[in-house]
Design an enzyme around this catalytic site. Structure first.
Site, short mmCIF file in Angstrom:
data_model
loop_
_atom_site.label_atom_id
_atom_site.label_comp_id
_atom_site.label_asym_id
_atom_site.label_seq_id
_atom_site.Cartn_x
_atom_site.Cartn_y
_atom_site.Cartn_z
N HIS A 29 0.84 -1.21 0.00
CA HIS A 29 0.00 0.00 0.00
C HIS A 29 0.87 1.26 0.00
O HIS A 29 0.60 2.22 -0.72
CB HIS A 29 -0.91 0.03 1.24
N LYS A 53 -18.27 -6.43 8.68
CA LYS A 53 -17.01 -7.08 9.08
C LYS A 53 -16.29 -6.23 10.12
O LYS A 53 -16.02 -5.06 9.89
CB LYS A 53 -16.10 -7.24 7.85
N ARG A 102 -1.93 -6.33 -8.14
CA ARG A 102 -0.81 -7.24 -7.97
C ARG A 102 -0.74 -8.28 -9.08
O ARG A 102 0.23 -8.33 -9.82
CB ARG A 102 -0.92 -7.96 -6.61
N SER A 140 -2.57 -7.85 3.03
CA SER A 140 -3.03 -7.67 4.41
C SER A 140 -3.45 -9.02 5.00
O SER A 140 -3.21 -9.29 6.18
CB SER A 140 -4.23 -6.72 4.45
#
Ligand code: ADP
Length: 167
Positions: A29, A53, A102, A140
């Protein structure tokens, strides 16, 4: 006829919203933010609040740690939000949404998000930067997994970013 000189607008500038969960914010990030600063005058790092969440690090702590980390960079603001990303971008006056890519696994999702956001707000452009090849494996979720098993996660986070976690 002379070729018109590029305008400021044509060269980029403006401000970008970099939305994400950032749970936690990784070296991947940070690299997107660093490179984004070459393109934009200002970047809003926007921590999305997901009512469904709970996440790993509390949202307030994600914001606090990032504000501390970027405190000497006036071109970066750190905020949280719980509305639609394009609505929040508009609220802040950001013309761009910044995302990172990515591998092909990110591609489908990023394309879908960009398409939906374009339908909702055609004036807000999504800009996607390819990940640094050395950082494509940084995610993450891997960091959370390693932390869960008691492993050191320091090398996955940008140097100097510290989360204050309760046990
Ligand atoms: P979200 O939950 O919205 O996917 P994330 O916090 O996982 O939010 O990621 C925010 C953005 O950063 C996404 O565009 C994601 O693809 C990108 N990103 C995550 N890790 C990396 C990395 N290692 N290199 C480049 N971009 C990354």
């Amino acid at each position: 006829m002379t070729t018109p000189r590029p305008t400021r607008e044509g060269q980029g500038g403006g401000s970008a919203l970099f939305p994400g969960s950032f749970d936690p914010f990784t070296r991947g990030h940070a690299d997107i933010v660093r490179r984004g600063l070459r393109l934009f005058d200002h970047i809003f790092i926007a921590v999305g609040v997901n009512e469904q969440k709970h996440g790993w690090i509390p949202v307030e702590e994600r914001v606090r740690a990032l504000r501390e980390f970027y405190k000497d960079e006036p071109r970066i603001s750190v905020v949280s939000y719980s509305t639609l990303t394009v609505d929040f971008a508009r609220e802040l006056g950001a013309q761009y949404i910044l995302r990172g890519l990515r591998t092909h696994k990110d591609y489908e999702y990023e394309l879908q998000m960009a398409d939906v956001n374009r339908q909702l707000a055609p004036d807000i452009e999504t800009v996607v930067l390819f990940s640094d090849p050395e950082l494509t494996t940084v995610s993450s979720s891997i960091v959370r997994e390693l932390a869960h098993f008691g492993r050191d996660i320091g090398e996955w986070l940008p140097e100097g970013l510290v989360y204050l976690m309760k046990d």
